[in-house]
Design a protein around this motif. Sequence first.
Motif, mmCIF file in Angstrom:
data_model
loop_
_atom_site.group_PDB
_atom_site.id
_atom_site.type_symbol
_atom_site.label_atom_id
_atom_site.label_comp_id
_atom_site.label_asym_id
_atom_site.label_seq_id
_atom_site.Cartn_x
_atom_site.Cartn_y
_atom_site.Cartn_z
ATOM 1 N N THR A 69 8.576 19.256 -9.237
ATOM 2 C CA THR A 69 8.960 18.430 -10.312
ATOM 3 C C THR A 69 8.404 17.108 -9.411
ATOM 4 O O THR A 69 8.916 16.826 -8.328
ATOM 5 C CB THR A 69 10.362 18.462 -10.558
ATOM 6 O OG1 THR A 69 10.568 19.856 -11.379
ATOM 7 C CG2 THR A 69 10.755 17.425 -11.625
ATOM 8 N N LEU A 70 7.856 15.962 -10.098
ATOM 9 C CA LEU A 70 7.423 14.788 -9.423
ATOM 10 C C LEU A 70 7.945 13.463 -10.078
ATOM 11 O O LEU A 70 8.366 13.618 -11.302
ATOM 12 C CB LEU A 70 6.038 14.631 -9.706
ATOM 13 C CG LEU A 70 5.139 15.929 -9.197
ATOM 14 C CD1 LEU A 70 3.597 15.958 -9.441
ATOM 15 C CD2 LEU A 70 5.091 15.943 -7.516
ATOM 16 N N ASN A 71 8.329 12.795 -9.443
ATOM 17 C CA ASN A 71 8.730 11.286 -10.045
ATOM 18 C C ASN A 71 7.553 10.549 -9.898
ATOM 19 O O ASN A 71 7.168 10.247 -8.700
ATOM 20 C CB ASN A 71 10.028 10.653 -9.287
ATOM 21 C CG ASN A 71 10.378 9.562 -9.762
ATOM 22 O OD1 ASN A 71 9.396 8.689 -9.887
ATOM 23 N ND2 ASN A 71 11.709 9.275 -10.267
ATOM 24 N N VAL A 72 6.892 9.883 -10.670
ATOM 25 C CA VAL A 72 5.433 9.058 -10.827
ATOM 26 C C VAL A 72 5.844 7.944 -11.501
ATOM 27 O O VAL A 72 5.995 7.833 -12.939
ATOM 28 C CB VAL A 72 4.298 10.147 -11.340
ATOM 29 C CG1 VAL A 72 3.074 9.130 -11.209
ATOM 30 C CG2 VAL A 72 4.146 11.467 -10.698
ATOM 31 N N ASN A 73 6.091 7.023 -10.849
ATOM 32 C CA ASN A 73 6.355 5.420 -11.445
ATOM 33 C C ASN A 73 7.493 5.546 -12.430
ATOM 34 O O ASN A 73 7.280 4.979 -13.559
ATOM 35 C CB ASN A 73 4.825 4.842 -12.027
ATOM 36 C CG ASN A 73 3.882 4.705 -11.011
ATOM 37 O OD1 ASN A 73 4.263 4.256 -9.954
ATOM 38 N ND2 ASN A 73 2.675 4.980 -11.033
ATOM 39 N N VAL A 118 2.803 9.171 -6.406
ATOM 40 C CA VAL A 118 4.191 10.084 -6.454
ATOM 41 C C VAL A 118 4.979 9.112 -5.690
ATOM 42 O O VAL A 118 4.863 9.090 -4.682
ATOM 43 C CB VAL A 118 3.669 11.522 -6.045
ATOM 44 C CG1 VAL A 118 5.005 12.195 -5.998
ATOM 45 C CG2 VAL A 118 2.738 12.131 -7.097
ATOM 46 N N ASP A 119 6.161 9.057 -6.344
ATOM 47 C CA ASP A 119 7.297 8.150 -5.555
ATOM 48 C C ASP A 119 8.206 9.422 -4.903
ATOM 49 O O ASP A 119 8.944 8.998 -3.836
ATOM 50 C CB ASP A 119 8.134 7.372 -6.650
ATOM 51 C CG ASP A 119 7.111 6.220 -7.087
ATOM 52 O OD1 ASP A 119 6.534 5.611 -6.400
ATOM 53 O OD2 ASP A 119 7.358 6.078 -8.240
ATOM 54 N N GLY A 120 8.465 10.459 -5.403
ATOM 55 C CA GLY A 120 9.094 11.661 -4.863
ATOM 56 C C GLY A 120 8.872 12.846 -5.639
ATOM 57 O O GLY A 120 8.376 12.793 -6.628
ATOM 58 N N PHE A 121 9.543 13.883 -4.999
ATOM 59 C CA PHE A 121 9.368 15.249 -5.609
ATOM 60 C C PHE A 121 10.528 16.108 -5.084
ATOM 61 O O PHE A 121 11.200 15.814 -4.055
ATOM 62 C CB PHE A 121 7.951 15.887 -5.244
ATOM 63 C CG PHE A 121 7.847 16.450 -3.798
ATOM 64 C CD1 PHE A 121 8.055 17.745 -3.433
ATOM 65 C CD2 PHE A 121 7.480 15.533 -2.768
ATOM 66 C CE1 PHE A 121 8.058 18.078 -2.236
ATOM 67 C CE2 PHE A 121 7.513 16.042 -1.441
ATOM 68 C CZ PHE A 121 7.630 17.127 -1.102
ATOM 69 N N PHE A 122 10.564 17.215 -5.854
ATOM 70 C CA PHE A 122 11.286 18.410 -5.312
ATOM 71 C C PHE A 122 10.631 19.797 -5.659
ATOM 72 O O PHE A 122 9.967 19.803 -6.732
ATOM 73 C CB PHE A 122 13.100 18.291 -5.693
ATOM 74 C CG PHE A 122 13.114 18.539 -7.260
ATOM 75 C CD1 PHE A 122 13.136 19.753 -7.643
ATOM 76 C CD2 PHE A 122 13.371 17.471 -8.149
ATOM 77 C CE1 PHE A 122 13.507 19.891 -9.231
ATOM 78 C CE2 PHE A 122 13.799 17.528 -9.267
ATOM 79 C CZ PHE A 122 13.694 18.827 -9.721
ATOM 80 N N VAL A 123 10.818 20.731 -4.978
ATOM 81 C CA VAL A 123 10.428 21.751 -5.358
ATOM 82 C C VAL A 123 11.283 22.774 -6.247
ATOM 83 O O VAL A 123 12.438 22.633 -6.162
ATOM 84 C CB VAL A 123 10.049 23.097 -3.968
ATOM 85 C CG1 VAL A 123 9.913 24.327 -4.120
ATOM 86 C CG2 VAL A 123 9.292 22.566 -3.040
ATOM 87 N N GLY A 124 10.561 23.127 -7.354
ATOM 88 C CA GLY A 124 11.611 23.752 -8.521
ATOM 89 C C GLY A 124 10.907 23.017 -9.787
ATOM 90 O O GLY A 124 10.536 21.792 -9.700
ATOM 91 N N LYS A 135 0.905 -1.187 -0.090
ATOM 92 C CA LYS A 135 -0.167 -0.177 0.078
ATOM 93 C C LYS A 135 0.892 1.506 0.006
ATOM 94 O O LYS A 135 1.802 1.486 0.693
ATOM 95 C CB LYS A 135 -0.871 0.026 1.265
ATOM 96 C CG LYS A 135 -1.907 0.989 1.347
ATOM 97 C CD LYS A 135 -2.784 1.261 2.571
ATOM 98 C CE LYS A 135 -3.781 2.526 2.487
ATOM 99 N NZ LYS A 135 -4.414 2.292 3.723
ATOM 100 N N LYS A 136 0.642 2.048 -1.128
ATOM 101 C CA LYS A 136 1.462 3.391 -1.083
ATOM 102 C C LYS A 136 0.548 4.171 -0.259
ATOM 103 O O LYS A 136 -0.490 4.522 -0.277
ATOM 104 C CB LYS A 136 1.480 3.874 -2.708
ATOM 105 C CG LYS A 136 2.393 3.061 -3.476
ATOM 106 C CD LYS A 136 2.532 4.018 -4.677
ATOM 107 C CE LYS A 136 3.733 3.656 -5.620
ATOM 108 N NZ LYS A 136 4.028 4.439 -6.892
#
Length: 129
Positions: A30-34, A118-124, A5-6
Motif C-alpha cells: 500500500t502506497l501513499n502518493v501525494n 511515493v511518500d510512504g508505504f507499508f507491506v500489505g 528534490k524527492k
Amino acid sequence: MTGIKKEKDVILQLLIETVNEYDDYDVPITLNVNGAIVSGTLLSAEAYFKEALEMFDDDTEADNHIYEKLEKATEQLTSGEEPEINYIHLKDAKMFDASGSAVPSKGSVMWRGKLKEVDGFFVGKLKES
C-alpha cells in the motif's frame, strides 16, 4: 516549493528490484502518493508491459501503433541490461478515498507510478471498508 528534490526510498526500490528479478515473487503493498492511497501487488516492469500488450490486439491502426511501442519497451527490458528503476508497477490495484471506498470498486487494474512520488508505504494490501 521549487528546488525540493524527492529521493527514491531505497527499501521500496529493493522490493521492486526483487520483484523484477524473481518471476514468482509477490509483495502486497500500500502506497501513499501525494496524499492518495494506492494498494495492490507489486508487479515486475516486464510483467506490466507484457500484460499491457494484451490490451491492444492489433484490430485498429492506433492499437497496432501502441502495441509496437509497448513491444519495443518490453524488448528493452529483457535485453539483459539493468535499467534504472524509476517506476513502480502494481496489479490488482485500487485507490482509496478518505471514506475507505475503493476505485475501481470491481475488477482488476494495473497501476504505474513514479517511484520518486511515493511518500510512504507499508507491506500489505488494504481492503475496501
